[in-house]
Structure formats: C-alpha cells, structure tokens
Design a protein around this motif. Sequence first.
Motif, PDB file in Angstrom:
ATOM      1  N   GLU A 259       0.845  -1.195   0.000  1.00  0.00           N
ATOM      2  CA  GLU A 259       0.000   0.000   0.000  1.00  0.00           C
ATOM      3  C   GLU A 259       0.876   1.239   0.000  1.00  0.00           C
ATOM      4  O   GLU A 259       1.750   1.402   0.848  1.00  0.00           O
ATOM      5  CB  GLU A 259      -0.907  -0.001   1.234  1.00  0.00           C
ATOM      6  N   ARG A 260       0.629   2.123  -0.966  1.00  0.00           N
ATOM      7  CA  ARG A 260       1.371   3.371  -1.050  1.00  0.00           C
ATOM      8  C   ARG A 260       0.609   4.512  -0.380  1.00  0.00           C
ATOM      9  O   ARG A 260       1.212   5.372   0.234  1.00  0.00           O
ATOM     10  CB  ARG A 260       1.694   3.697  -2.507  1.00  0.00           C
ATOM     11  N   TRP A 261      -0.690   4.506  -0.520  1.00  0.00           N
ATOM     12  CA  TRP A 261      -1.507   5.502   0.196  1.00  0.00           C
ATOM     13  C   TRP A 261      -2.964   5.071   0.177  1.00  0.00           C
ATOM     14  O   TRP A 261      -3.357   4.214  -0.601  1.00  0.00           O
ATOM     15  CB  TRP A 261      -1.333   6.914  -0.379  1.00  0.00           C
ATOM     16  N   ARG A 262      -3.723   5.671   1.054  1.00  0.00           N
ATOM     17  CA  ARG A 262      -5.181   5.503   1.063  1.00  0.00           C
ATOM     18  C   ARG A 262      -5.785   6.839   1.481  1.00  0.00           C
ATOM     19  O   ARG A 262      -5.195   7.586   2.253  1.00  0.00           O
ATOM     20  CB  ARG A 262      -5.633   4.386   1.996  1.00  0.00           C
ATOM     21  N   ILE A 263      -6.971   7.128   0.964  1.00  0.00           N
ATOM     22  CA  ILE A 263      -7.646   8.364   1.330  1.00  0.00           C
ATOM     23  C   ILE A 263      -9.151   8.134   1.268  1.00  0.00           C
ATOM     24  O   ILE A 263      -9.646   7.437   0.377  1.00  0.00           O
ATOM     25  CB  ILE A 263      -7.212   9.540   0.432  1.00  0.00           C
ATOM     26  N   ALA A 264      -9.873   8.701   2.219  1.00  0.00           N
ATOM     27  CA  ALA A 264     -11.316   8.528   2.307  1.00  0.00           C
ATOM     28  C   ALA A 264     -12.044   9.576   1.479  1.00  0.00           C
ATOM     29  O   ALA A 264     -11.629  10.738   1.435  1.00  0.00           O
ATOM     30  CB  ALA A 264     -11.773   8.611   3.757  1.00  0.00           C
ATOM     31  N   THR A 265     -13.117   9.153   0.817  1.00  0.00           N
ATOM     32  CA  THR A 265     -13.999  10.099   0.136  1.00  0.00           C
ATOM     33  C   THR A 265     -15.356  10.013   0.834  1.00  0.00           C
ATOM     34  O   THR A 265     -15.489  10.462   1.962  1.00  0.00           O
ATOM     35  CB  THR A 265     -14.083   9.828  -1.370  1.00  0.00           C
ATOM     36  N   GLU A 266     -16.359   9.426   0.198  1.00  0.00           N
ATOM     37  CA  GLU A 266     -17.650   9.192   0.843  1.00  0.00           C
ATOM     38  C   GLU A 266     -18.227   7.892   0.314  1.00  0.00           C
ATOM     39  O   GLU A 266     -17.717   7.322  -0.652  1.00  0.00           O
ATOM     40  CB  GLU A 266     -18.601  10.364   0.612  1.00  0.00           C
ATOM     41  N   ALA A 267     -19.276   7.406   0.952  1.00  0.00           N
ATOM     42  CA  ALA A 267     -19.839   6.097   0.611  1.00  0.00           C
ATOM     43  C   ALA A 267     -20.058   5.970  -0.881  1.00  0.00           C
ATOM     44  O   ALA A 267     -20.545   6.884  -1.540  1.00  0.00           O
ATOM     45  CB  ALA A 267     -21.143   5.884   1.364  1.00  0.00           C
ATOM     46  N   ARG A 268     -19.698   4.808  -1.412  1.00  0.00           N
ATOM     47  CA  ARG A 268     -19.679   4.598  -2.862  1.00  0.00           C
ATOM     48  C   ARG A 268     -20.333   3.264  -3.193  1.00  0.00           C
ATOM     49  O   ARG A 268     -19.825   2.205  -2.821  1.00  0.00           O
ATOM     50  CB  ARG A 268     -18.232   4.637  -3.355  1.00  0.00           C
TER      51      ARG A 268
END
Length: 381
Positions: A259-268
């Motif tokens: 894993e290089r990065w993770r970021i949250a958006t909104e429910a999908r």
Amino acid sequence: PARWRPWRFRMSNDVWGKPVVSGNLLYVTSFEVHALDVTSGRRQFKTREVAWSMALAEGLVHASDGPSLYALDAADGRERWRQATGGWVYSLQVAAGTVVTGTRGGGMQARHAATGEPLWELTGAQTEFETQEAGPLAHDGTVYVWGEGRLRALDTRSGAERWSYPIGDAAACGGVPVRLLPVDATAGTAAGPTVFASAGKRVLALDAAYGTLRWTFEAPAVLLSPPAYAPGAALTGGGVFVADHLGTVYALDAADGRERWRIATEARQSIEPVLVADNHVHVGSGAALYTLDAVAGTPMWRFATRGDLIGTPVAADGRVHFGSADHCIYAVDAVGGQLRWKLATDGEITGSPVVANGVVYACSKDRCVYALDAEKGTARR
C-alpha cells in the motif's frame, strides 16, 4: 447550458448501457440495437428483434434477445447469422474472433464470431450474480470464469483449462461478485501479464500465464468495483487503484501489492472502477467527483452534483466528462475542477459517456441520445 436544447435523437423506449462509436456510426441499445449517424444523429438502421445485450467487433454487431444469439453487418444491419443458445443469455463479449456468452444456470458458450459456429460449451459458472459485469470475461485469447469457488482461465477457441485458482465462493467473497482486470505485458507491469481481481475485501494479483498468486491485499471494507491499473505513476511496475464501498481509495504497488496511500472520500455504491489519467485519480463517490494526485494521494479537488454520479467519468483534452442522477451531463477542468459546462436533460443519465473526435455522446432516461461538443457543450449537427 441548462436552457440550451442540444442535438439529440429520441427513442421510443428507454436507453441503457454505454454507447459505442465505430467509424461514422454510434450504436446504442434501447430494446433494439440502433445505429445512428455520428454527424447528423439520423438513424441508419435498427434491429427488428429485441436486444438485451450487444457487442461490436470486426465489422459485426453481436446481440442477444435472450434465447438466441445473432450477428448483424455493422454497416447496414443485415443479418449474418443466428443461433439458438439453449439458455437465457445474460452476458456477451467478443474477443479474439470469438463470441463468449454466459447463460442462466451456470452455462457458458463460445462461438466463431464471423459464422456463429459453436466452438465449445461448459457448465459450472457462478449463478449468484447473473449480470453482464459478472459474466465470463474474454481477454487476449483467454476466458476467465468464476464458479464453484474457483477462478478458471480457459482457452478462448477450445475451452481447455489453462489454470484455476481457489478464489472462494460468493460467501467467501463477501457476497459480491469477483471483478477482474487482465493486464497485458505491453501495459508495463514489472512481473509480466497479470490478472488483478477484487474478491470481497481482497485485491489479488495472479500470474496470467500460470494462475499463481503474486500478492494479495486486504481492505477493511468490501470492494464492489474492479481494480484500475496505470503504468508508471512513480510506482514500481505501475500502480493498482481501487475503491471500497465506504469510499476509501487505495493505491497499491503493482509489483508487490504494497500500500502506497489511502484516502477517504464518501460512501460509494458504484460498481465502476476509478479512472486514472495523467497522474490523476478520478473517483465518483456518492454525489461528488473527487480528484486525487495518483502519486501522493493528495486531494486536488471535489466537484459536487445534486445526485449520485453514474458510470465511470471520461478524461479527454484536459476535461473530465460524467453524468449524474440529477439529470445533468458535466464537463469540468481535469486539473482545477472548475465547471466548463453542463447540460440538463429530462431524465437521469444512464451509464458512462463516450468521447470521440471532440464529441461527447451520452444517454438519458428521457429516452434520448445526446451528442455534444466536448469543449463547449454545444450541439454537433
């Protein structure tokens, strides 16, 4: 733009699926297959029979009305051949000169694309998710089939099994279908041809030649969409990008799955993959389009609409085009997220738009097909 009346062609029935552009014709499915002139929008022909699914390849339109499969000349609509399938076709693909279908009850068939001649038929495919997206996947001489807890790779022409991998049944895969992304050696993966798979909470990378597991990554939430792959992106051998149903986007190294990065958006809830273009990751989550830096995962911008985004956005010439359940087609700047134009229709946009030769083609639940100038949103007549 919302007050402007665009060039459009009105169908007598609902339009569904993604339009296909080939040469001077645009093909859409609206109970029948319709071929429209890309310049004028005038219909050149339509099928007499119902068409629940469609695929275009090598000058032929392949379609199914459920119990039968048929092929038409893509230029004038004349029927080339027709075959009974012995089941109800729920998925249809064409690859390597072969038509591959999935039929209800776990069946799968392959036919010669030019003649309809049967090549092989097997049983044992999954029966829990009988949709176009979950059916057998044909790619580069191989058909990938999920069933009986295993992912199998079959020779497209003979149906002979090349390998199988114990990926798990529907329960083991979180009650969602396995979604696949085969990647050729020409795409630049460090380890060679690879099949990336979303299976429940897992992302797997399998050797496309032998079916051996290269790596696996487990997310905390179920993945509804297939992975996306992009060469380069400052990641060794390219990057794999996937979003879970909570809207968290993950960037993985294609070579080893780190894993290089993770970021949250909104429910999908979308089953469509994220879009990776020009070192940007574009992801529709809920009623907003998020754009992230593909290398660092840094948020770049967020563009909100008044309804859930539909399908996968399309990037072209510095713009991102997409449709929404708020009845609008949008074009925004790919770098800054500023609105370039939008067009309001009288229905929810269906499927992903298509951009070809400076024209955006999109379909709406108002039973219309729209052809818009990609730069300005004005009609292309």
